[in-house]
Design a protein around this motif. Sequence first.
Motif, PDB file in Angstrom:
ATOM      1  N   LEU A 190      96.215  71.487   9.626  1.00 30.07           N
ATOM      2  CA  LEU A 190      96.228  70.290   8.798  1.00 30.07           C
ATOM      3  C   LEU A 190      94.793  69.811   8.630  1.00 30.07           C
ATOM      4  CD1 LEU A 190      97.830  67.946   7.406  1.00 30.07           C
ATOM      5  CD2 LEU A 190      97.666  66.747   9.604  1.00 30.07           C
TER       6      LEU A 190
ATOM      7  N   THR B 188      92.725  66.687   7.167  1.00 31.26           N
ATOM      8  CA  THR B 188      92.659  65.351   6.586  1.00 31.26           C
ATOM      9  C   THR B 188      91.289  65.204   5.924  1.00 31.26           C
ATOM     10  OG1 THR B 188      91.761  64.246   8.545  1.00 31.26           O
ATOM     11  CG2 THR B 188      94.157  64.505   8.417  1.00 31.26           C
TER      12      THR B 188
ATOM     13  N   ARG C 253      97.551  72.951   5.288  1.00 28.71           N
ATOM     14  CA  ARG C 253      98.203  71.779   4.717  1.00 28.71           C
ATOM     15  C   ARG C 253      97.134  70.699   4.583  1.00 28.71           C
ATOM     16  NH1 ARG C 253     103.129  70.144   8.041  1.00 28.71           N
ATOM     17  NH2 ARG C 253     103.937  72.017   7.002  1.00 28.71           N
TER      18      ARG C 253
ATOM     19  N   ALA D  69      96.157  66.836   3.728  1.00 30.04           N
ATOM     20  CA  ALA D  69      96.711  65.491   3.678  1.00 30.04           C
ATOM     21  C   ALA D  69      95.802  64.593   2.857  1.00 30.04           C
ATOM     22  CB  ALA D  69      96.863  64.931   5.094  1.00 30.04           C
TER      23      ALA D  69
ATOM     24  N   ARG E 113     101.249  64.078   0.784  1.00 32.42           N
ATOM     25  CA  ARG E 113     100.778  62.702   0.820  1.00 32.42           C
ATOM     26  C   ARG E 113     100.813  62.193   2.261  1.00 32.42           C
ATOM     27  NH1 ARG E 113     101.829  57.490   1.158  1.00 32.42           N
ATOM     28  NH2 ARG E 113     100.664  56.066  -0.199  1.00 32.42           N
ATOM     29  N   ALA E 114      99.718  61.573   2.676  1.00 28.40           N
ATOM     30  CA  ALA E 114      99.661  60.981   4.016  1.00 28.40           C
ATOM     31  C   ALA E 114      98.663  59.846   4.005  1.00 28.40           C
ATOM     32  CB  ALA E 114      99.275  62.018   5.058  1.00 28.40           C
TER      33      ALA E 114
ATOM     34  N   LEU F  26     103.410  60.062   9.701  1.00 29.36           N
ATOM     35  CA  LEU F  26     102.477  61.110  10.109  1.00 29.36           C
ATOM     36  C   LEU F  26     103.137  62.209  10.939  1.00 29.36           C
ATOM     37  CD1 LEU F  26      99.239  59.095  10.948  1.00 29.36           C
ATOM     38  CD2 LEU F  26      99.670  60.590   8.983  1.00 29.36           C
TER      39      LEU F  26
ATOM     40  N   VAL G  43     104.381  64.823   8.682  1.00 30.75           N
ATOM     41  CA  VAL G  43     103.274  65.610   8.137  1.00 30.75           C
ATOM     42  C   VAL G  43     102.829  66.677   9.124  1.00 30.75           C
ATOM     43  CG1 VAL G  43     100.861  65.472   7.385  1.00 30.75           C
ATOM     44  CG2 VAL G  43     102.495  63.737   6.648  1.00 30.75           C
TER      45      VAL G  43
END
Length: 287
Positions: free
Chosen positions: A3, A5, A27, A29, A46-47, A55, A58
């Motif tokens: 992930l 961000t 992925r 975010a 979407r996060a 979260l 996610v």
Amino acid sequence: MILVTGATGTVGRELVGRLLALGVPIRAATRRPDSAGLPDGVQVVRADLGGPDGLVDVMHGIDRVFLLSNGPEIPIHDANLAEAAAKAGVDHIVKLSSGRTGDDTATDPIPTWHRAGEQAVRDSGVAWTMVRPLGFMSNALHWADSIRDHDTVYAPFGQGRIAVVDPHDVAAVAATVLTTDGHAGETYTLSGPEPLSPGEQADILAEVLGRPVRYVEVAPDTARQAIVDHGVPDELASAIMALRATALEAFTSVVHPTVEKITGTMPRSFRVWAERHRHQFAEVRAG
């Protein structure tokens, strides 16, 4: 799966590209998936790091996380993500922090926010690695308009030097840490190959552009107002100026061998960065 961000930012996009090249499932975010503009093959979700309730979902199927947060909400956002990662059984969090966080004398807002964020990650019980750039070469893009229009760099603290690092190299370190073992519990301070003042960066930009670029030192209050005029909130503008002022201290001018140690490749110079971004400083001609 990893992930990422902050995937639509400067470092995040570089990191996504590197992980894709390695064939790693990603992925990304973001608060605005529809406008993310990320490459095919990236799962965009979407996060909002400010909303902890969503979260954990996610994090489903995620092994490792790259954590990038900004502004006064860093402590809350990092704590929310770290808590969700722990609940979801994530193996490892790699946090992009600030080089100044490692300076015990730094009490200005940005390193203070990041210290709290780092502590929240450590307290989560998830394995962690902290990545701390001293400063980014890409901050020079803030001068693009004045260089195009006036062939001039306006910046405060002319005697200060920072060993700025290319976001490309920050992403390279993050990608290595996220895809190889042996980095848990480590803190990596990153720098470029040399400390540079604003005037020295202006001289290099002049050589790359093939035309004179002068440096004009401006008062800190003037520089702060310019930041506010670009839409940055007052609190964050003050924090940015406090961070810029630390260029006058010795800590930010230290060259660290970390990029080469982690990636096996020397960090890129500011000249190489400037050549890659030459088009963003190119003179705008009428007609």
